[in-house]
Design a protein around this motif. Structure first.
Motif, PDB file in Angstrom:
ATOM      1  N   ALA A  33       0.870  -1.183   0.211  1.00  0.00           N
ATOM      2  CA  ALA A  33      -0.041  -0.228   0.024  1.00  0.00           C
ATOM      3  C   ALA A  33       0.958   1.506   0.059  1.00  0.00           C
ATOM      4  O   ALA A  33       1.783   1.388   0.570  1.00  0.00           O
ATOM      5  CB  ALA A  33      -0.945  -0.080   1.161  1.00  0.00           C
ATOM      6  N   VAL A  34       0.542   2.192  -0.985  1.00  0.00           N
ATOM      7  CA  VAL A  34       1.314   3.379  -1.012  1.00  0.00           C
ATOM      8  C   VAL A  34       0.666   4.670  -0.903  1.00  0.00           C
ATOM      9  O   VAL A  34      -0.668   4.675  -1.112  1.00  0.00           O
ATOM     10  CB  VAL A  34       1.858   3.571  -2.382  1.00  0.00           C
ATOM     11  CG1 VAL A  34       2.732   4.726  -2.696  1.00  0.00           C
ATOM     12  CG2 VAL A  34       2.711   2.383  -2.576  1.00  0.00           C
ATOM     13  N   GLY A  35       0.958   5.435   0.107  1.00  0.00           N
ATOM     14  CA  GLY A  35       0.163   6.762   0.299  1.00  0.00           C
ATOM     15  C   GLY A  35       1.254   7.925   0.447  1.00  0.00           C
ATOM     16  O   GLY A  35       2.479   7.811   0.511  1.00  0.00           O
ATOM     17  N   ASP A  36       0.587   8.908   1.006  1.00  0.00           N
ATOM     18  CA  ASP A  36       1.192  10.091   1.344  1.00  0.00           C
ATOM     19  C   ASP A  36       0.668  10.897   2.481  1.00  0.00           C
ATOM     20  O   ASP A  36      -0.492  10.607   2.895  1.00  0.00           O
ATOM     21  CB  ASP A  36       1.846  11.201   0.299  1.00  0.00           C
ATOM     22  CG  ASP A  36       0.391  12.160  -0.388  1.00  0.00           C
ATOM     23  OD1 ASP A  36      -0.678  11.591   0.135  1.00  0.00           O
ATOM     24  OD2 ASP A  36       0.631  13.024  -0.945  1.00  0.00           O
ATOM     25  N   PHE A  37       1.467  11.661   3.315  1.00  0.00           N
ATOM     26  CA  PHE A  37       1.177  12.563   4.608  1.00  0.00           C
ATOM     27  C   PHE A  37       1.443  13.607   4.382  1.00  0.00           C
ATOM     28  O   PHE A  37       2.619  14.050   4.347  1.00  0.00           O
ATOM     29  CB  PHE A  37       1.493  11.314   5.666  1.00  0.00           C
ATOM     30  CG  PHE A  37       0.385  11.338   6.786  1.00  0.00           C
ATOM     31  CD1 PHE A  37      -0.513  10.472   6.739  1.00  0.00           C
ATOM     32  CD2 PHE A  37       0.608  12.090   7.704  1.00  0.00           C
ATOM     33  CE1 PHE A  37      -1.465  10.129   7.570  1.00  0.00           C
ATOM     34  CE2 PHE A  37      -0.265  12.076   8.869  1.00  0.00           C
ATOM     35  CZ  PHE A  37      -1.250  10.991   8.845  1.00  0.00           C
ATOM     36  N   LEU A  38       0.671  14.712   4.723  1.00  0.00           N
ATOM     37  CA  LEU A  38       1.190  16.035   4.968  1.00  0.00           C
ATOM     38  C   LEU A  38       0.843  16.502   6.515  1.00  0.00           C
ATOM     39  O   LEU A  38      -0.123  16.068   7.080  1.00  0.00           O
ATOM     40  CB  LEU A  38       0.164  17.055   4.209  1.00  0.00           C
ATOM     41  CG  LEU A  38       0.723  17.430   2.793  1.00  0.00           C
ATOM     42  CD1 LEU A  38      -0.286  18.031   1.963  1.00  0.00           C
ATOM     43  CD2 LEU A  38       2.063  18.306   2.931  1.00  0.00           C
ATOM     44  N   ILE A  39       1.833  17.045   7.116  1.00  0.00           N
ATOM     45  CA  ILE A  39       1.614  17.642   8.342  1.00  0.00           C
ATOM     46  C   ILE A  39       1.604  19.051   8.727  1.00  0.00           C
ATOM     47  O   ILE A  39       2.403  19.592   8.251  1.00  0.00           O
ATOM     48  CB  ILE A  39       2.701  16.856   9.247  1.00  0.00           C
ATOM     49  CG1 ILE A  39       2.625  15.348   9.139  1.00  0.00           C
ATOM     50  CG2 ILE A  39       2.388  17.323  10.829  1.00  0.00           C
ATOM     51  CD1 ILE A  39       3.739  14.572   9.891  1.00  0.00           C
ATOM     52  N   TRP A  40       0.930  19.610   9.527  1.00  0.00           N
ATOM     53  CA  TRP A  40       0.858  20.971   9.823  1.00  0.00           C
ATOM     54  C   TRP A  40       0.959  21.163  11.450  1.00  0.00           C
ATOM     55  O   TRP A  40       0.535  20.235  11.861  1.00  0.00           O
ATOM     56  CB  TRP A  40      -0.456  21.691   9.368  1.00  0.00           C
ATOM     57  CG  TRP A  40      -0.840  21.824   8.000  1.00  0.00           C
ATOM     58  CD1 TRP A  40      -0.334  22.799   7.224  1.00  0.00           C
ATOM     59  CD2 TRP A  40      -1.454  20.716   7.178  1.00  0.00           C
ATOM     60  NE1 TRP A  40      -1.100  22.618   5.937  1.00  0.00           N
ATOM     61  CE2 TRP A  40      -1.482  21.480   5.742  1.00  0.00           C
ATOM     62  CE3 TRP A  40      -1.932  19.515   7.168  1.00  0.00           C
ATOM     63  CZ2 TRP A  40      -1.927  20.586   4.833  1.00  0.00           C
ATOM     64  CZ3 TRP A  40      -2.479  18.846   6.135  1.00  0.00           C
ATOM     65  CH2 TRP A  40      -2.401  19.449   5.057  1.00  0.00           C
ATOM     66  N   SER A  41       1.450  22.421  11.816  1.00  0.00           N
ATOM     67  CA  SER A  41       1.082  22.777  13.102  1.00  0.00           C
ATOM     68  C   SER A  41      -0.260  23.458  13.216  1.00  0.00           C
ATOM     69  O   SER A  41      -0.617  24.169  12.397  1.00  0.00           O
ATOM     70  CB  SER A  41       2.197  23.809  13.552  1.00  0.00           C
ATOM     71  OG  SER A  41       3.429  23.428  13.596  1.00  0.00           O
ATOM     72  N   ASP A  42      -1.066  23.059  14.278  1.00  0.00           N
ATOM     73  CA  ASP A  42      -2.310  23.654  14.510  1.00  0.00           C
ATOM     74  C   ASP A  42      -2.554  25.157  14.215  1.00  0.00           C
ATOM     75  O   ASP A  42      -1.767  25.742  14.992  1.00  0.00           O
ATOM     76  CB  ASP A  42      -3.106  23.131  15.569  1.00  0.00           C
ATOM     77  CG  ASP A  42      -4.612  23.410  15.440  1.00  0.00           C
ATOM     78  OD1 ASP A  42      -5.153  23.251  14.499  1.00  0.00           O
ATOM     79  OD2 ASP A  42      -5.004  23.266  16.900  1.00  0.00           O
ATOM     80  N   VAL A  83       4.691   7.150   2.204  1.00  0.00           N
ATOM     81  CA  VAL A  83       4.782   5.750   3.038  1.00  0.00           C
ATOM     82  C   VAL A  83       4.533   4.679   2.245  1.00  0.00           C
ATOM     83  O   VAL A  83       3.608   4.707   1.499  1.00  0.00           O
ATOM     84  CB  VAL A  83       3.701   6.112   4.147  1.00  0.00           C
ATOM     85  CG1 VAL A  83       3.889   4.796   5.028  1.00  0.00           C
ATOM     86  CG2 VAL A  83       4.024   7.504   4.759  1.00  0.00           C
ATOM     87  N   THR A  84       5.133   3.674   2.252  1.00  0.00           N
ATOM     88  CA  THR A  84       4.943   2.272   2.113  1.00  0.00           C
ATOM     89  C   THR A  84       4.735   1.242   3.010  1.00  0.00           C
ATOM     90  O   THR A  84       5.505   1.172   3.745  1.00  0.00           O
ATOM     91  CB  THR A  84       5.898   1.953   0.737  1.00  0.00           C
ATOM     92  OG1 THR A  84       5.991   2.994  -0.187  1.00  0.00           O
ATOM     93  CG2 THR A  84       5.259   0.509   0.032  1.00  0.00           C
ATOM     94  N   TYR A  85       3.533   0.417   2.915  1.00  0.00           N
ATOM     95  CA  TYR A  85       3.231  -0.633   3.848  1.00  0.00           C
ATOM     96  C   TYR A  85       3.206  -1.994   3.207  1.00  0.00           C
ATOM     97  O   TYR A  85       2.948  -2.151   2.005  1.00  0.00           O
ATOM     98  CB  TYR A  85       2.082  -0.527   4.499  1.00  0.00           C
ATOM     99  CG  TYR A  85       2.263   0.313   6.066  1.00  0.00           C
ATOM    100  CD1 TYR A  85       1.957  -0.561   7.086  1.00  0.00           C
ATOM    101  CD2 TYR A  85       2.574   1.518   6.058  1.00  0.00           C
ATOM    102  CE1 TYR A  85       2.118   0.020   8.244  1.00  0.00           C
ATOM    103  CE2 TYR A  85       2.775   2.220   7.413  1.00  0.00           C
ATOM    104  CZ  TYR A  85       2.774   1.308   8.480  1.00  0.00           C
ATOM    105  OH  TYR A  85       2.805   1.859   9.638  1.00  0.00           O
ATOM    106  N   SER A  86       3.693  -2.891   3.740  1.00  0.00           N
ATOM    107  CA  SER A  86       3.583  -4.461   3.383  1.00  0.00           C
ATOM    108  C   SER A  86       2.509  -4.853   3.843  1.00  0.00           C
ATOM    109  O   SER A  86       2.145  -4.894   5.212  1.00  0.00           O
ATOM    110  CB  SER A  86       4.988  -4.929   3.806  1.00  0.00           C
ATOM    111  OG  SER A  86       4.675  -6.580   3.544  1.00  0.00           O
TER     112      SER A  86
END
Length: 147
Positions: free
Chosen positions: A111-120, A131-134
């Protein structure tokens, strides 16, 4: 619809991954391909200079994608990260972190995805991860069903 709700995910984590629950993450949104998580920051999450540490940001990206995948596939405790690449884009403020993940591809074994992070409260992201997960053998997604 996800096969696990945020409440079911929290219960699963309490049993299988209690150390992650201690971080205090809250799922604010979950559907088949996206997740939004809030992670409070504490003194232990800071590095010198008062900025949120890189390992805290990496935890949010990895943990958030894990929850997104579990929400889609069900309680698969042994899905594991095979790759995480993160770009730190600006100094994160000491505030709750907001992470938004997307499932880009769900295959037979990865499974492949992406992730964005902010300071509130801040408009610009502080980090972006891919990110890649098996996916464990024997759990194969087929359309909306898992066999």
């Amino acid at each position: 619809m996800p096969v696990m709700s945020p409440i079911e995910l929290q219960e699963f984590l309490r049993k299988e991954f209690p150390q992650a629950v201690e971080a205090g993450a809250v799922i604010e949104h979950l559907d088949d391909t996206t997740i939004r998580i809030r992670l409070p920051t504490y003194e232990r999450n800071l590095r010198p200079g008062g900025t949120v540490s890189g390992p805290t940001l990496m935890f949010l990206a990895d943990f958030g994608f894990y929850l997104l995948l579990l929400g889609r596939l069900g309680p698969v405790a042994h899905a594991v990260t095979t790759n995480l690449n993160i770009n730190f884009m600006r100094k994160p403020e000491r505030a709750d972190l907001i992470g938004e993940g997307r499932l880009l591809k769900l295959g037979r074994s990865l499974a492949v995805g992406d992730f964005l992070i902010w300071s509130d409260g801040k408009p610009d992201p502080v980090a972006h991860a891919t990110v890649t997960y098996s996916i464990p053998p024997g759990l194969r997604p087929i359309g909306d069903a898992v066999i």
